[in-house]
Design a protein around this motif. Sequence first.
Motif, short mmCIF file in Angstrom:
data_model
loop_
_atom_site.label_atom_id
_atom_site.label_comp_id
_atom_site.label_asym_id
_atom_site.label_seq_id
_atom_site.Cartn_x
_atom_site.Cartn_y
_atom_site.Cartn_z
N THR A 48 -44.02 5.12 -50.18
CA THR A 48 -42.80 5.45 -49.89
C THR A 48 -42.68 6.75 -49.51
OG1 THR A 48 -42.06 3.68 -51.23
CG2 THR A 48 -40.30 5.41 -50.56
N PHE A 49 -43.13 7.80 -50.26
CA PHE A 49 -43.13 9.11 -49.66
C PHE A 49 -43.95 9.28 -48.32
CE2 PHE A 49 -41.37 10.24 -53.74
CZ PHE A 49 -41.26 11.68 -53.63
N TYR A 50 -44.85 8.54 -48.14
CA TYR A 50 -45.98 8.90 -46.67
C TYR A 50 -44.91 8.05 -45.57
CZ TYR A 50 -50.49 10.28 -48.01
OH TYR A 50 -51.74 10.97 -48.62
N MET A 51 -44.24 7.06 -45.73
CA MET A 51 -43.34 6.30 -44.93
C MET A 51 -42.37 7.21 -44.53
SD MET A 51 -40.52 4.85 -44.53
CE MET A 51 -39.80 4.24 -45.89
N ILE A 52 -41.71 7.87 -45.58
CA ILE A 52 -40.38 8.83 -45.00
C ILE A 52 -41.18 10.04 -44.56
CG2 ILE A 52 -38.74 10.52 -46.09
CD1 ILE A 52 -38.42 8.22 -48.37
N HIS A 53 -42.10 10.58 -44.82
CA HIS A 53 -42.74 11.81 -44.09
C HIS A 53 -43.36 11.53 -43.01
CE1 HIS A 53 -44.92 15.47 -43.95
NE2 HIS A 53 -46.11 14.91 -43.53
N GLU A 54 -43.75 10.51 -42.64
CA GLU A 54 -44.33 10.17 -41.25
C GLU A 54 -43.24 9.72 -40.40
OE1 GLU A 54 -47.21 7.14 -42.14
OE2 GLU A 54 -48.31 8.36 -43.24
N SER A 55 -42.38 8.99 -41.06
CA SER A 55 -41.20 8.58 -40.00
C SER A 55 -40.27 9.65 -39.58
CB SER A 55 -40.29 7.46 -40.57
OG SER A 55 -40.98 6.42 -40.88
N LEU A 56 -39.92 10.74 -40.48
CA LEU A 56 -39.05 11.71 -40.20
C LEU A 56 -39.91 12.59 -39.17
CD1 LEU A 56 -37.25 12.70 -43.53
CD2 LEU A 56 -36.34 11.47 -41.24
N GLY A 57 -41.23 12.74 -39.60
CA GLY A 57 -42.37 13.50 -38.65
C GLY A 57 -42.31 13.15 -37.08
N PHE A 58 -42.43 11.59 -37.01
CA PHE A 58 -42.38 10.92 -35.77
C PHE A 58 -40.92 11.31 -35.07
CE2 PHE A 58 -42.68 7.21 -32.90
CZ PHE A 58 -43.79 7.55 -32.54
N LEU A 59 -39.86 11.35 -35.89
CA LEU A 59 -38.64 11.66 -35.50
C LEU A 59 -38.33 13.03 -34.82
CD1 LEU A 59 -35.64 10.68 -34.78
CD2 LEU A 59 -35.12 10.99 -37.14
N PHE A 117 -54.17 3.64 -41.30
CA PHE A 117 -52.85 3.34 -41.72
C PHE A 117 -51.89 3.51 -40.59
CE2 PHE A 117 -54.92 4.67 -45.61
CZ PHE A 117 -54.67 3.55 -46.32
N PRO A 118 -51.57 2.49 -39.70
CA PRO A 118 -50.74 2.59 -38.54
C PRO A 118 -49.18 2.86 -38.90
CG PRO A 118 -51.48 0.45 -38.71
CD PRO A 118 -52.19 1.08 -39.86
N LEU A 119 -48.58 3.63 -38.17
CA LEU A 119 -47.27 3.84 -38.57
C LEU A 119 -46.25 2.75 -38.28
CD1 LEU A 119 -44.97 5.76 -39.21
CD2 LEU A 119 -44.97 6.68 -36.67
N ARG A 120 -45.64 2.50 -39.25
CA ARG A 120 -44.39 1.43 -39.22
C ARG A 120 -43.32 2.54 -39.40
NH1 ARG A 120 -43.73 -3.90 -38.66
NH2 ARG A 120 -41.94 -4.89 -39.59
N TRP A 121 -42.28 2.67 -38.42
CA TRP A 121 -41.56 3.73 -38.28
C TRP A 121 -40.19 3.23 -39.32
CZ3 TRP A 121 -36.66 4.66 -34.92
CH2 TRP A 121 -36.39 6.11 -35.20
N PHE A 122 -40.13 3.94 -40.21
CA PHE A 122 -38.95 3.48 -41.40
C PHE A 122 -39.20 2.07 -41.86
CE2 PHE A 122 -36.61 7.32 -39.57
CZ PHE A 122 -36.79 8.06 -40.60
N ASN A 123 -40.38 1.51 -41.97
CA ASN A 123 -40.84 0.22 -42.20
C ASN A 123 -40.05 -0.66 -41.31
OD1 ASN A 123 -42.75 0.75 -44.28
ND2 ASN A 123 -41.24 0.71 -45.94
N PRO A 126 -43.03 -1.33 -35.67
CA PRO A 126 -44.26 -0.87 -35.74
C PRO A 126 -44.81 -0.02 -34.45
CG PRO A 126 -43.99 -3.07 -35.09
CD PRO A 126 -42.82 -2.43 -35.36
N ILE A 127 -45.39 1.18 -34.68
CA ILE A 127 -45.82 2.03 -33.56
C ILE A 127 -47.37 1.71 -33.19
CG2 ILE A 127 -45.97 4.59 -32.66
CD1 ILE A 127 -43.12 3.52 -33.58
N PRO A 128 -47.61 1.50 -31.95
CA PRO A 128 -49.13 1.32 -31.60
C PRO A 128 -49.85 2.32 -31.87
CG PRO A 128 -47.58 0.57 -29.92
CD PRO A 128 -46.75 1.15 -30.83
N SER A 129 -50.97 2.06 -32.47
CA SER A 129 -52.03 3.00 -32.73
C SER A 129 -52.88 3.32 -31.50
CB SER A 129 -52.72 2.59 -33.93
OG SER A 129 -53.89 3.71 -34.15
#
Length: 178
Positions: A48-59, A117-123, A126-129
């Motif tokens: 969950t921490f990774y998802m939030i970090h990566e999703s906000l970073g992508f934003l 681990f491909p990104l799934r933005w805010f779960n 899915p963001i293509p790798s």
Amino acid sequence: MDRTSALDAAPRYSAAGRVLHWLVVLFVLVVLPFGAVIKFVKEDVKLTFYMIHESLGFLVLWIMLARLAVRLVKKPPPPLPMPAWEHRLAATVHWALYAALILMPITGFLATNAFGFPLRWFNLVPIPSPIGKSDAAPYIMAVHVTLAYTILVLIGLHLLGVLQHHILRRDGTLYRML
């Protein structure tokens, strides 16, 4: 100079530039701590921490690209009087922050993809790798971490400049971004 007269006298950045600036500040204040503590959190919440970090970073990446577009289209206000060396230093710090804040989420995105681990933005989305699992993952992550420390130094320099103008010079520099 009181706040009202300084605000009225200071040539300001565009409304879009100011909003995007403060959005980046807000998200970076959340993204960096999330990234810093991930290795210390319990395994059951780590994803969950990774998802939030990566999703906000992508934003942050997209906000920074919008910010760069606004900066290139809407001319910033003329600089307030200051020595040439100080103007060059401020410009260097600003452009280095732009570069680091764009490269940081890109390297994070690439590193997590390279770790498999491909990104799934805010779960949700899915963001293509662009890359698959790769042995380059630790090297990309090293760049990502180095950029984090670089951003902290650049933010520190930026804040020192803001404080120097606001407290020592008492000019309207701070109000240009309010």
